[in-house]
Design an enzyme around this catalytic site. Structure first.
Site, PDB file in Angstrom:
ATOM      1  N   LYS A 285     -20.781 120.524 -17.021  1.00  0.00           N
ATOM      2  CA  LYS A 285     -20.903 121.055 -16.064  1.00  0.00           C
ATOM      3  C   LYS A 285     -20.043 122.328 -15.220  1.00  0.00           C
ATOM      4  CE  LYS A 285     -23.446 117.388 -13.868  1.00  0.00           C
ATOM      5  NZ  LYS A 285     -23.769 116.905 -13.422  1.00  0.00           N
ATOM      6  N   ALA A 385     -28.467 121.601  -7.167  1.00  0.00           N
ATOM      7  CA  ALA A 385     -28.753 123.260  -7.047  1.00  0.00           C
ATOM      8  C   ALA A 385     -30.798 122.591  -5.892  1.00  0.00           C
ATOM      9  CB  ALA A 385     -29.835 123.586  -8.079  1.00  0.00           C
ATOM     10  N   ASP A 505     -62.377 104.008 -51.838  1.00  0.00           N
ATOM     11  CA  ASP A 505     -61.525 105.372 -52.143  1.00  0.00           C
ATOM     12  C   ASP A 505     -60.330 104.978 -52.495  1.00  0.00           C
ATOM     13  OD1 ASP A 505     -60.179 108.208 -51.009  1.00  0.00           O
ATOM     14  OD2 ASP A 505     -58.846 107.211 -49.689  1.00  0.00           O
TER      15      ASP A 505
HETATM   16  C1  GDG Z   1     -27.798 113.233 -14.200  1.00  0.00           C
HETATM   17  C2  GDG Z   1     -28.181 114.692 -14.944  1.00  0.00           C
HETATM   18  C3  GDG Z   1     -29.859 115.114 -13.326  1.00  0.00           C
HETATM   19  C4  GDG Z   1     -22.939 114.961  -5.467  1.00  0.00           C
HETATM   20  N1  GDG Z   1     -21.314 114.847  -5.051  1.00  0.00           N
HETATM   21  C5  GDG Z   1     -21.405 114.173  -3.876  1.00  0.00           C
HETATM   22  C6  GDG Z   1     -22.875 113.154  -3.835  1.00  0.00           C
HETATM   23  N2  GDG Z   1     -23.359 114.180  -5.077  1.00  0.00           N
HETATM   24  C7  GDG Z   1     -25.233 113.587  -5.424  1.00  0.00           C
HETATM   25  C8  GDG Z   1     -25.369 114.871  -5.408  1.00  0.00           C
HETATM   26  C9  GDG Z   1     -26.882 114.863  -6.191  1.00  0.00           C
HETATM   27  C10 GDG Z   1     -25.918 113.811  -7.193  1.00  0.00           C
HETATM   28  O1  GDG Z   1     -25.109 113.327  -6.889  1.00  0.00           O
HETATM   29  C11 GDG Z   1     -25.888 114.645  -8.688  1.00  0.00           C
HETATM   30  O2  GDG Z   1     -26.849 114.837  -9.666  1.00  0.00           O
HETATM   31  P1  GDG Z   1     -26.889 115.965 -10.158  1.00  0.00           P
HETATM   32  O3  GDG Z   1     -28.324 116.190 -11.148  1.00  0.00           O
HETATM   33  O4  GDG Z   1     -26.555 117.653 -10.178  1.00  0.00           O
HETATM   34  O5  GDG Z   1     -26.524 115.909 -11.746  1.00  0.00           O
HETATM   35  P2  GDG Z   1     -25.967 113.879 -12.779  1.00  0.00           P
HETATM   36  O6  GDG Z   1     -25.221 112.679 -11.310  1.00  0.00           O
HETATM   37  O7  GDG Z   1     -25.250 114.787 -13.693  1.00  0.00           O
HETATM   38  O8  GDG Z   1     -27.356 113.437 -12.987  1.00  0.00           O
HETATM   39  C12 GDG Z   1     -28.738 115.848 -13.951  1.00  0.00           C
HETATM   40  C13 GDG Z   1     -30.117 113.868 -12.726  1.00  0.00           C
HETATM   41  O9  GDG Z   1     -29.331 112.568 -13.829  1.00  0.00           O
HETATM   42  C14 GDG Z   1     -31.198 113.319 -12.164  1.00  0.00           C
HETATM   43  O10 GDG Z   1     -32.475 113.202 -13.296  1.00  0.00           O
HETATM   44  O11 GDG Z   1     -30.670 116.214 -13.097  1.00  0.00           O
HETATM   45  O12 GDG Z   1     -28.979 116.362 -14.966  1.00  0.00           O
HETATM   46  O13 GDG Z   1     -26.589 114.596 -15.401  1.00  0.00           O
HETATM   47  O14 GDG Z   1     -27.744 114.094  -4.968  1.00  0.00           O
HETATM   48  O15 GDG Z   1     -25.856 115.336  -3.933  1.00  0.00           O
HETATM   49  N3  GDG Z   1     -23.764 112.721  -3.160  1.00  0.00           N
HETATM   50  C15 GDG Z   1     -21.731 112.341  -1.631  1.00  0.00           C
HETATM   51  N4  GDG Z   1     -21.091 112.655  -1.848  1.00  0.00           N
HETATM   52  C16 GDG Z   1     -20.417 113.952  -2.833  1.00  0.00           C
HETATM   53  O16 GDG Z   1     -19.174 114.008  -2.625  1.00  0.00           O
HETATM   54  N5  GDG Z   1     -23.157 111.230  -1.180  1.00  0.00           N
END
Ligand code: GDG
Length: 734
Positions: A285, A385, A505
């Site tokens: 990250k 994002a 063939d």
């Molecule tokens: C993998 C891939 C791909 C985060 N902090 C808190 C919280 N979150 C939630 C966010 C978001 C999720 O966690 C993070 O998702 P990301 O996509 O950013 O990253 P990864 O966990 O690495 O996920 C990634 C994903 O799979 C889906 O295919 O996008 O690239 O690495 O939803 O909101 N939620 C809460 N508290 C927090 O402190 N409630």
């Protein structure tokens, strides 16, 4: 009714064990939301690990867990602490995760991890096989289960299997370093549809498949044994309404403690600004980079001191893996150093939270931040994002996003940065903080429009639609598999016949390909087989090939078979001399050969085979991707050169051949049929040049293609081993 089975490492449930009491609550993550309609509607089952190890559960509790999750249409895979250490923390997170995110220096190739990965994938397969029935659809998720599609397909071929990778798929140059690369690719190819977040991951995967397994790839379809595997990109979205509506709702509700503290800062001055960063604490990250870039920014643009604050939420993750522990220490130190250096009595530049926050607080952070600085060094997609954008109900705010996140491919209106370029990050951050509201809104509007439309539900729906569509892919092939029933019918036709023709063939049919065509001489078994076939006076065995007459003279003239060489130029019947079926010139060769030579020079692994009446450019040993480009080039060049004369360019199996247009195997086989009345005809071949025969022969002939490709033959079989099996059938069933 057929069902859908979803398989992921973890179930979409939170299962807690406290004082011997179990508590199960549905989790609210993106994947669970996206798959809600797939999972809740109709007949469906979700299989995954419960989150509790074998050691933590007594047999009674284990049963209880199964019963509880069953109410949520789920079933569990039981994992031990050993599995968790070696399969999950080991192979998944210390091998695949770093390798697929280009962190080669962190990648550990441990035999014990690999062994455990195989064992656990088999455990998942067993759990699926317990429930799966013919006709069911299975959707497997992510890098922990790369071997699973094959394990299921091998046992249950009549199922439709989808696989989605949530992390990046690395370039071939990275993937090729992996010791078990073939097994992983075969594992994934058990699926009928393989999905990635972006087109780049898709093309990296196809490149590995072409170069490592040397399979044929046609656009995004891979020919794999007798199946077509489709590969496509499906960028995962979010539950847009949930984020948008929560942001709207929280505006009118009583403020949380966190919101009050955030407001204190924002209201401290009209110039006060908040910059947000949220991620799991993971080295992919780019957290330390981001902090350093922020430090660089404060030094370069000191006018922002005491006005901007970076709020950094880092959620604890995989904290028993050493690299994650080191990352945590590095982050703590960096934050400490910067806060120590820059803080004043009324201002700390970084607010750092190492914990997870309730959903409401997450929304507070999103809605209070003027800029979201999301700068992973590598990220499959990055949903944070997208969530930030969804909460901006006034369409203000600026998203700074790393080019290395999959999300950047579809979020062009964000400000894209290279996470390793501090100069650029510092300047962009200044630009973002000073961006006029109008520009913020015009960018946000477009970003929101797309996210609102392509939600996570839509993502799941699109994937399932494509997965169901793969059921029709088999129909692309016009031929039918030469199965037992057809074989029986063919053998009885053969037995009843008095004059039987076998048009066979040679390369790729009677023998398999060698890197150099000279090495593909007939083996003793082949001679024996052909001798036996020819020994029945009712059988007429003809070997028809693009090979030259000199080679066949060496290999076959002592045998009683009819030979046709050079694609139909020469004919030799047993105990007779060679006769020319066509009158040909070969003076064109001196013009074409130098052109082919330039291609040989520029394409390592290729060579020219000069035959009497044709020139062949072989590329079997060349890099498949380079060869693909070169074949297009060579075809274009040759076609333009040969259009005015009597030459044609034929594309064979990893070979391009230039020869006189008036010659082909079809013409030669028609001549054989002239004046004879065969009552059984069997014709078999593997490449394009054999298509002429398939087309030319009468409807009653059994025409058979070797390999799973488009063809005019009526039937197909898999490989040269099967060719010999069939010829043996003719010998032994007569
Ligand atoms: C993998 C891939 C791909 C985060 N902090 C808190 C919280 N979150 C939630 C966010 C978001 C999720 O966690 C993070 O998702 P990301 O996509 O950013 O990253 P990864 O966990 O690495 O996920 C990634 C994903 O799979 C889906 O295919 O996008 O690239 O690495 O939803 O909101 N939620 C809460 N508290 C927090 O402190 N409630």
């Amino acid at each position: 009714m057929n069902k859908t089975i979803i398989v992921s490492n973890r179930l979409p449930l939170q299962i807690k064990l406290e004082d011997n009491k179990l508590e199960v609550t549905p989790s609210v993550g993106g994947l669970a939301t996206g798959l809600k309609s797939v999972h809740q509607d109709g007949k469906s089952l979700w299989i995954g690990w419960s989150g509790l190890t074998e050691e933590e559960l007594t047999p009674e509790l284990s049963k209880e867990v199964k019963a509880l999750v069953k109410k949520e249409k789920c079933d569990t895979v039981t994992l031990s602490q050993h599995d968790l250490d070696n399969f999950y923390y080991g192979f998944s997170n210390r091998t695949l995760w770093p390798l697929f995110h280009y962190f080669m220096e962190y990648t550990e190739f441990e035999e014990t991890f690999w062994a455990s990965y195989k064992t656990v994938n088999q455990k998942f397969a067993d759990a699926v096989l317990e429930h799966v029935e013919d006709g069911d659809t299975i959707w497997v998720h992510d890098y922990q289960l790369l071997l699973l599609p094959k394990l299921i397909k091998d046992k249950k071929p009549n199922t439709t299997i989808g696989f989605f990778l949530h992390i990046p798929y690395p370039s071939y140059e990275i993937f090729r370093t992996f010791p078990w690369r073939e097994q992983l690719l075969h594992g994934m190819l058990g699926a009928d549809l393989i999905g990635f977040h972006t087109y780049d991951y898709e093309r990296h995967f196809l490149s590995s498949v072409k170069r490592i397994l040397r399979l044929d790839v046609n656009f995004n379809e891979i020919t794999y044994h007798d199946r077509i595997v489709k590969v496509d990109s499906f960028p995962m979205g979010i539950d847009y309404d949930k984020f948008y509506n929560s942001a709207l709702k929280q505006k009118n509700e009583e403020k949380s403690e966190l919101q009050k503290r955030l407001d204190d800062h924002i209201q401290s001055s009209t110039e006060a600004r908040m910059i947000l960063s949220i991620d799991r604490m993971d080295y992919t990250k780019g957290i330390p980079n981001r902090i350093r870039a922020f430090e660089y920014f404060l030094n370069k643009y000191p006018e922002f001191k005491e006005k901007v604050r970076l709020i950094m939420l880092a959620v604890p993750s995989r904290s028993n893996v050493p690299q994650y522990q080191r990352l945590k220490r590095e982050t703590d130190e960096l934050v400490g150093r910067i806060n120590g250096n820059f803080a004043t009595v009324s201002w700390t530049p970084i607010w750092y939270f190492y914990r997870s926050m309730p959903f409401g607080n997450l929304i507070d952070l999103y809605t209070s931040s003027h800029v979201a600085m999301i700068t992973p060094v590598r990220d499959g997609m990055n949903l944070v994002a997208k969530e930030y954008v969804a909460t901006r109900t006034e369409q203000d705010g600026v998203l700074m996003l790393s080019e290395m996140a999959g999300a950047s491919k579809e979020m062009n209106e964000a400000i894209l940065i290279n996470p390793n370029n501090f100069e650029q990050i510092a300047d962009t951050l200044k630009y973002a903080l000073e961006m006029p509201l109008e520009e913020q809104q015009s960018r946000m509007k477009i970003l929101q429009k797309r996210l609102r439309r392509y939600t996570v539900e839509k993502w799941a729906e699109e994937f399932m639609k494509s997965l169901h569509a793969t059921k029709n892919l088999g129909e692309v092939i016009v031929a039918n598999r030469l199965n037992q029933t057809i074989q029986k019918q063919m053998i009885s036709g053969f037995n009843a016949a008095e004059r039987r023709l076998f048009l066979l063939d040679y390369d790729g049919t009677l023998t398999s390909f060698k890197d150099n065509p000279k090495d593909a001489s007939p083996d003793q078994n082949l001679y024996k087989l052909l001798d036996e076939l020819q020994s029945d006076p009712r059988n007429h065995v003809v070997i028809i090939s693009g090979r030259d007459k000199e080679t066949f003279t060496e290999w076959f003239t002592h045998k009683p078979y009819t030979l046709i060489t050079d694609h139909g130029v020469w004919l030799k019947e047993p105990n007779k001399d060679w006769v020319a079926l066509e009158r040909l010139k070969n003076d064109w060769m001196e013009n074409i050969r130098p052109i082919l030579e330039t291609f040989v020079d520029r394409t390592p692994g290729t060579f020219i085979e000069a035959k009497k009446y044709s020139l062949a450019w072989h590329y079997r040993k060349a890099d498949p991707e380079l060869a693909q480009t070169r074949t297009l080039e060579i075809e274009t060049v040759l076609t333009s050169l040969t259009s005015n004369n009597d030459l044609s360019v034929l594309k064979g199996n990893k070979v391009i051949e230039i020869k006189s247009s008036s010659v082909n195997k079809g013409r030669a086989s028609s001549r054989l049929l002239n004046g004879t009345n065969y009552d059984f005809m069997f014709c078999i071949g593997d490449d394009w040049t054999d298509e002429y025969m398939f087309k030319e022969l009468p409807e009653s002939a059994y025409t058979v293609k070797v390999g799973f490709q488009k063809t005019s033959a009526k039937y197909y079989i898999k490989n040269t081993d099967e060719v010999r099996d069939i010829l043996n059938e003719f010998i032994h069933k007569s």
